[in-house]
Enzyme design. Sequence first.
Site, PDB file in Angstrom:
ATOM      1  N   LYS A 108       0.846  -1.206   0.000  1.00  0.00           N
ATOM      2  CA  LYS A 108       0.000   0.000   0.000  1.00  0.00           C
ATOM      3  C   LYS A 108       0.879   1.254   0.000  1.00  0.00           C
ATOM      4  CE  LYS A 108      -3.840  -2.468   2.037  1.00  0.00           C
ATOM      5  NZ  LYS A 108      -4.543  -2.931   3.236  1.00  0.00           N
ATOM      6  N   GLN A 160      -5.069  -1.344   9.488  1.00  0.00           N
ATOM      7  CA  GLN A 160      -4.942  -2.680   8.895  1.00  0.00           C
ATOM      8  C   GLN A 160      -5.656  -3.712   9.770  1.00  0.00           C
ATOM      9  OE1 GLN A 160      -3.457  -3.358   5.843  1.00  0.00           O
ATOM     10  NE2 GLN A 160      -4.176  -5.442   6.086  1.00  0.00           N
ATOM     11  N   ASP A 168     -11.741   3.098   4.071  1.00  0.00           N
ATOM     12  CA  ASP A 168     -12.184   1.711   3.937  1.00  0.00           C
ATOM     13  C   ASP A 168     -13.713   1.616   3.971  1.00  0.00           C
ATOM     14  OD1 ASP A 168     -10.691  -0.455   3.283  1.00  0.00           O
ATOM     15  OD2 ASP A 168      -9.810  -0.723   5.269  1.00  0.00           O
TER      16      ASP A 168
END
Length: 294
Positions: free
Chosen positions: A52, A96, A119
């Site tokens: 990422k 994460q 997200d």
Amino acid sequence: MKLIDGKRISNDKRAEIKEKVGKIKQQTGEIPGLATILVGKDPASQVYIKSKIKACEDVGIKSFHHNLDENSPREEIIALIKKLNGNPEVNGILLQLPLPQNRDAEECINAISPLKDIDGLHPFNAGLLNLSKNWNEIIEKNILVSCTPLGVIHLLHKSNIAIEGKTAVVIGRSNLVGKPLSMLLLANNATVIMAHSRTRNLKEICKSADIIVAAIGKPKFVNKDFIKTGAAVIDVGISRTAEGLCGDIDFNAVKNMDIEITPVPGGVGPMTITMLLENTLKAFNNTEKQLFNK
Ligand code: NAP
């Protein structure tokens, strides 16, 4: 079998994003920023975070990485999130998941500012998605939607696979993948069936589908018996096996069928990271709009 090339579609999209980031820099002097938080040292999570950060660098997005100790209490994670919420250089915050020792992440996710929730897991953004009437509204309102489902829709659109009026079965109902993907398919006018571990007659249900998305986490679970000729098959699953990375679809068993299918790796995976970049840009634009009341 026709392969849906996630790598190529993803590279094309990243080139577009890079150009947009360059224009933003040129016109405003600002650089969109993404903060990543990793709690603990899970090797798979470390690999994901690394790709990422690298993807951010490649398109010119600034990245800020924070690695917290495995035993960091929830309060410490939330304090970091709040600090990042207030940092104007950070447009997106990615925590994460999963947290180590299967700790519940809900409170931490809810601490992320909805404007920086790239997200799409915050109840505010999940609510906006559920209330949206159609795909155009999701795009026009710049709604932050979970990256993997967004990537799946992008793959279908770019591969010219029709969604409207089609029967789509999504296997898996997680908040990260299955649920938001079902909503996105619905917004694209598919007739959606959400399947899960308690679904009966899964094979028969899948066999009726024009589009099958497997997001289960069980290697090679979906075989020939689940798939009808002509279907589009999207494999979200990633499991580490002795043979290497493996999806939820038994690729070798179905590869001679007349279907379109994403490989693992090289299908949904690259798109997920690309959509993270796209969402960071969205979040940047949303903040700009708010600041200037546009
Ligand atoms: P998850 O939270 O564990 O959810 C798994 C889902 O699969 C659950 O809804 C579960 O049903 C369902 N399921 C389990 N066994 C089943 C069975 N035998 N029949 C039907 N449904 C079954 O996982 P997730 O976060 O959604 O991730 C799913 C997979 O996608 C994992 O392999 C993950 O690594 C991968 N993934 C890949 C990407 C990518 O970028 N490619 C991104 C995210 C996730 P219940 O709800 O009934 O338990």
